[in-house]
Design a protein around this motif. Structure first.
Motif, PDB file in Angstrom:
ATOM      1  N   TYR A   1       0.830  -1.209   0.000  1.00  0.00           N
ATOM      2  CA  TYR A   1       0.000   0.000   0.000  1.00  0.00           C
ATOM      3  C   TYR A   1       0.868   1.265   0.000  1.00  0.00           C
ATOM      4  O   TYR A   1       0.553   2.246  -0.676  1.00  0.00           O
ATOM      5  CB  TYR A   1      -0.933   0.008   1.210  1.00  0.00           C
ATOM      6  CG  TYR A   1      -2.074  -0.976   1.102  1.00  0.00           C
ATOM      7  CD1 TYR A   1      -2.988  -0.898   0.051  1.00  0.00           C
ATOM      8  CD2 TYR A   1      -2.253  -1.978   2.050  1.00  0.00           C
ATOM      9  CE1 TYR A   1      -4.045  -1.790  -0.056  1.00  0.00           C
ATOM     10  CE2 TYR A   1      -3.312  -2.875   1.961  1.00  0.00           C
ATOM     11  CZ  TYR A   1      -4.203  -2.776   0.910  1.00  0.00           C
ATOM     12  OH  TYR A   1      -5.250  -3.662   0.814  1.00  0.00           O
TER      13      TYR A   1
ATOM     14  N   TYR B   1      -8.542  -4.411  -7.778  1.00  0.00           N
ATOM     15  CA  TYR B   1      -9.432  -3.331  -7.340  1.00  0.00           C
ATOM     16  C   TYR B   1      -9.855  -3.537  -5.883  1.00  0.00           C
ATOM     17  O   TYR B   1      -9.790  -2.601  -5.057  1.00  0.00           O
ATOM     18  CB  TYR B   1     -10.660  -3.266  -8.239  1.00  0.00           C
ATOM     19  CG  TYR B   1     -11.743  -2.342  -7.728  1.00  0.00           C
ATOM     20  CD1 TYR B   1     -11.678  -0.969  -7.953  1.00  0.00           C
ATOM     21  CD2 TYR B   1     -12.823  -2.849  -6.993  1.00  0.00           C
ATOM     22  CE1 TYR B   1     -12.659  -0.119  -7.467  1.00  0.00           C
ATOM     23  CE2 TYR B   1     -13.805  -2.001  -6.502  1.00  0.00           C
ATOM     24  CZ  TYR B   1     -13.723  -0.644  -6.736  1.00  0.00           C
ATOM     25  OH  TYR B   1     -14.693   0.195  -6.232  1.00  0.00           O
ATOM     26  N   ASN B   2     -10.294  -4.747  -5.544  1.00  0.00           N
ATOM     27  CA  ASN B   2     -10.724  -5.034  -4.161  1.00  0.00           C
ATOM     28  C   ASN B   2      -9.592  -4.814  -3.170  1.00  0.00           C
ATOM     29  O   ASN B   2      -9.795  -4.276  -2.079  1.00  0.00           O
ATOM     30  CB  ASN B   2     -11.238  -6.469  -4.062  1.00  0.00           C
ATOM     31  CG  ASN B   2     -12.620  -6.633  -4.649  1.00  0.00           C
ATOM     32  OD1 ASN B   2     -13.420  -5.707  -4.640  1.00  0.00           O
ATOM     33  ND2 ASN B   2     -12.912  -7.819  -5.167  1.00  0.00           N
TER      34      ASN B   2
ATOM     35  N   ARG C   1      -8.931  -0.965  -2.769  1.00  0.00           N
ATOM     36  CA  ARG C   1     -10.011  -0.273  -2.072  1.00  0.00           C
ATOM     37  C   ARG C   1     -10.123  -0.680  -0.592  1.00  0.00           C
ATOM     38  O   ARG C   1     -10.689   0.070   0.207  1.00  0.00           O
ATOM     39  CB  ARG C   1     -11.338  -0.541  -2.775  1.00  0.00           C
ATOM     40  CG  ARG C   1     -11.562   0.353  -3.991  1.00  0.00           C
ATOM     41  CD  ARG C   1     -11.684   1.816  -3.556  1.00  0.00           C
ATOM     42  NE  ARG C   1     -11.925   2.726  -4.686  1.00  0.00           N
ATOM     43  CZ  ARG C   1     -11.095   3.679  -5.061  1.00  0.00           C
ATOM     44  NH1 ARG C   1      -9.930   3.831  -4.427  1.00  0.00           N
ATOM     45  NH2 ARG C   1     -11.400   4.484  -6.055  1.00  0.00           N
ATOM     46  N   LYS C   2      -9.555  -1.791  -0.227  1.00  0.00           N
ATOM     47  CA  LYS C   2      -9.611  -2.227   1.174  1.00  0.00           C
ATOM     48  C   LYS C   2      -8.915  -1.229   2.095  1.00  0.00           C
ATOM     49  O   LYS C   2      -9.326  -1.007   3.230  1.00  0.00           O
ATOM     50  CB  LYS C   2      -8.969  -3.612   1.307  1.00  0.00           C
ATOM     51  CG  LYS C   2      -9.386  -4.378   2.549  1.00  0.00           C
ATOM     52  CD  LYS C   2      -8.992  -5.849   2.430  1.00  0.00           C
ATOM     53  CE  LYS C   2      -9.873  -6.546   1.434  1.00  0.00           C
ATOM     54  NZ  LYS C   2      -9.603  -7.986   1.316  1.00  0.00           N
ATOM     55  N   GLU C   3      -7.848  -0.599   1.601  1.00  0.00           N
ATOM     56  CA  GLU C   3      -7.085   0.335   2.430  1.00  0.00           C
ATOM     57  C   GLU C   3      -7.015   1.746   1.848  1.00  0.00           C
ATOM     58  O   GLU C   3      -6.792   2.710   2.565  1.00  0.00           O
ATOM     59  CB  GLU C   3      -5.652  -0.190   2.638  1.00  0.00           C
ATOM     60  CG  GLU C   3      -5.550  -1.435   3.502  1.00  0.00           C
ATOM     61  CD  GLU C   3      -5.883  -1.158   4.958  1.00  0.00           C
ATOM     62  OE1 GLU C   3      -5.664  -0.024   5.417  1.00  0.00           O
ATOM     63  OE2 GLU C   3      -6.402  -2.080   5.629  1.00  0.00           O
TER      64      GLU C   3
ATOM     65  N   SER D   1      -9.299   3.874   0.031  1.00  0.00           N
ATOM     66  CA  SER D   1     -10.648   4.142  -0.475  1.00  0.00           C
ATOM     67  C   SER D   1     -10.784   5.515  -1.124  1.00  0.00           C
ATOM     68  O   SER D   1     -11.733   5.766  -1.862  1.00  0.00           O
ATOM     69  CB  SER D   1     -11.669   4.006   0.656  1.00  0.00           C
ATOM     70  OG  SER D   1     -11.352   4.904   1.715  1.00  0.00           O
ATOM     71  N   ASP D   2      -9.833   6.410  -0.847  1.00  0.00           N
ATOM     72  CA  ASP D   2      -9.983   7.796  -1.302  1.00  0.00           C
ATOM     73  C   ASP D   2      -9.213   8.136  -2.578  1.00  0.00           C
ATOM     74  O   ASP D   2      -9.417   9.201  -3.158  1.00  0.00           O
ATOM     75  CB  ASP D   2      -9.540   8.759  -0.190  1.00  0.00           C
ATOM     76  CG  ASP D   2     -10.467   8.699   1.023  1.00  0.00           C
ATOM     77  OD1 ASP D   2     -11.651   8.398   0.814  1.00  0.00           O
ATOM     78  OD2 ASP D   2      -9.992   8.946   2.147  1.00  0.00           O
TER      79      ASP D   2
ATOM     80  N   ASP E   1     -18.702   3.438  -7.446  1.00  0.00           N
ATOM     81  CA  ASP E   1     -17.424   4.065  -7.093  1.00  0.00           C
ATOM     82  C   ASP E   1     -17.244   5.328  -7.937  1.00  0.00           C
ATOM     83  O   ASP E   1     -17.112   5.258  -9.165  1.00  0.00           O
ATOM     84  CB  ASP E   1     -16.279   3.081  -7.332  1.00  0.00           C
ATOM     85  CG  ASP E   1     -14.964   3.532  -6.710  1.00  0.00           C
ATOM     86  OD1 ASP E   1     -14.757   4.758  -6.591  1.00  0.00           O
ATOM     87  OD2 ASP E   1     -14.146   2.669  -6.351  1.00  0.00           O
TER      88      ASP E   1
END
Length: 450
Positions: free
Chosen positions: A5, A26-27, A30-32, A34-35, A56
């Motif tokens: 990340y 993608y998953n 987006r888990k960490e 999100s912005d 999204d």
């Protein structure tokens, strides 16, 4: 995981390809994160309506024929294996789930590549490691994106990773233990030349260090040449069915031997038949011995291993004929191995999409084989049919050009001798007529039983 990340933070990230692995990426992001805004590039314009991403608002789409042009606008491009790059000038910004895993989890990874035999090898190896009580996960080309398993990785977790040429093509990292089983012409419609294909596959060992391990098939000339490259730095373990001189794992007196020790009795009843599966077993045994796994555990799990569907899969006996589904045979070599392993093949159903592999060796093999009926379908079936018709020696064979799989099965039920085998082993890809080899095999089963 936090390091991955951190690598993404502050960068413009593009997901290149939005199939199974692209969605997994993608998953994961987006888990960490999100912005952050993420780019998604794909030839398929309908993916913007995918349920996973439709709500999204921080996505930028690059869809349609020119989707690859978006690469230049991003700092980090996470590519799916099936995407073919036309312009390599920006390859330095290309990464993938495979490359990220090899970068951060190198010492945990047992990577397996080959033209054929990868899935059997990784699934058998994972089964044995798990039975030995070790923590193990299976990922990669077997159909499990690496990011889907990332939360299950602990310090001592072994990661068995099935690696295709497309996953290996642009990586600058190699696994701690690399297994290379064989190398034949394949995917030349993508790689263009066999040399390019071999170069991509060779990345599994190219970046290994002195503490890493390379397990290879010394009987395959291409693989052996890679192992004998003067630039290779890793420790080598080799397997052979042709000699016991200078090899670690070999066959002697009906046993698979490892450095002089009897490990597996080949007279045991098992589902893995044929010389090609012996190579798979030998590679697995070699790694298991390196991991100090007990011989009884190895033997028990080889004996009870159930091969995956579409690999010399017994469909059933109908009208006195035994039908086998070998849809996974997408090049000539496994088709020849299946005929040799099953022995009683009277009818072969062959042909499919052209992957630019040659069929001369297969044709010569069929002429001298005991196969009586050769039912040729689709593009490569026409090629094989024409090549057989040009051979005077094929006059004693019943060679037929059929319209497709349905007609082939109908003809096979009339032509195949009772007590003998009808084998569907296409020696070709499934594209054009079927979505994939699995659909082809499933339809074959239905037609046989219908």
């Amino acid at each position: 995981m936090s390091l991955i990340y951190d690598e993404m933070k502050g960068k413009k990230v593009l997901i290149l390809g939005f199939g199974r692995e692209g969605k997994s990426t993608y998953n994961f992001i987006r888990k960490e994160l999100s912005d952050i805004e993420i780019g998604i590039a794909d030839k398929n314009e309908d993916i913007k309506n995918d349920e996973l991403i439709k709500d999204d608002t921080k996505l930028k789409f690059h869809l349609g024929e020119d989707y690859l042009n978006s690469i230049k606008d991003y700092d980090m491009v996470i590519k799916s294996p099936g995407i073919v790059l036309d312009d390599l000038s920006q390859v330095d910004k290309i990464t993938s789930q495979t490359n990220i895993f090899l970068k951060y989890y190198n010492k945990n990874i047992i990577g397996v590549t080959a033209t054929k035999g990868k899935t059997t090898t990784v699934t058998l190896l994972t089964q044995i490691i798990k039975a030995a009580g070790l923590d193990v996960i299976l990922v990669g080309n077997v159909g499990i994106p690496a990011f889907d398993q990332i939360e299950n990785i602990k310090k001592d977790t072994l990661i068995v990773y099935e690696l295709s040429s497309f996953q290996l093509e642009y990586i600058p990292n190699s696994p701690h233990i690399a297994i290379m089983l064989n190398m034949y012409q394949d995917h030349l419609e993508i790689h263009k030349t066999f040399e390019n294909y071999v170069k991509a596959k060779s990345n599994i060992v190219r970046y290994q260090g002195e503490d890493d391990i390379f397990v290879y098939n010394a009987d395959n000339e291409v693989v052996s040449n890679i192992a004998n490259d003067k630039n290779l730095r890793s420790k080598t373990w080799n397997i052979s069915q042709k000699t016991n001189i200078g090899v670690n794992t070999y066959i002697e007196d009906e046993y698979i031997m490892y450095n002089g020790e009897k490990v597996y009795d080949l007279r045991n009843p098992r589902n893995l038949i044929g010389d090609h599966n012996k190579y798979n077993m030998m590679a697995v045994i070699t790694v298991c011995k390196i991991l100090n796994i007990d011989n009884d555990i190895i033997t028990e799990n080889i004996n009870k291993y159930e091969p995956k569907p579409h690999r010399m899969e017994y469909v059933g006996t109908y009208g006195g004929i035994r039908f086998y589904n070998d849809s996974m045979a997408t090049i000539p070599e496994p088709t020849m191995e299946a005929i040799k392993a099953l022995k009683d093949v009277d009818t072969l159903i062959v042909g499919g999409y052209d992957k630019c592999t040659g069929y001369t060796e297969l044709v010569e093999f069929l002429i001298t084989s005991n196969v009586s009926n050769i039912l040729c379908m689709y593009i490569t079936g026409k090629k094989i049919y024409d090549m057989l018709m040009d051979k005077a020696e094929s006059k004693n064979k019943n060679v037929m050009l059929v319209e497709g799989l349905e007609e082939a099965v109908k003809v096979s039920k009339k032509a195949t001798a009772k007590g003998k085998i009808c084998l569907m082993s296409p020696a070709s890809a499934s594209f054009g007529a079927f979505r994939n080899y699995m659909e082809r095999g499933d339809i074959f089963r239905e037609l046989v039983k219908g």
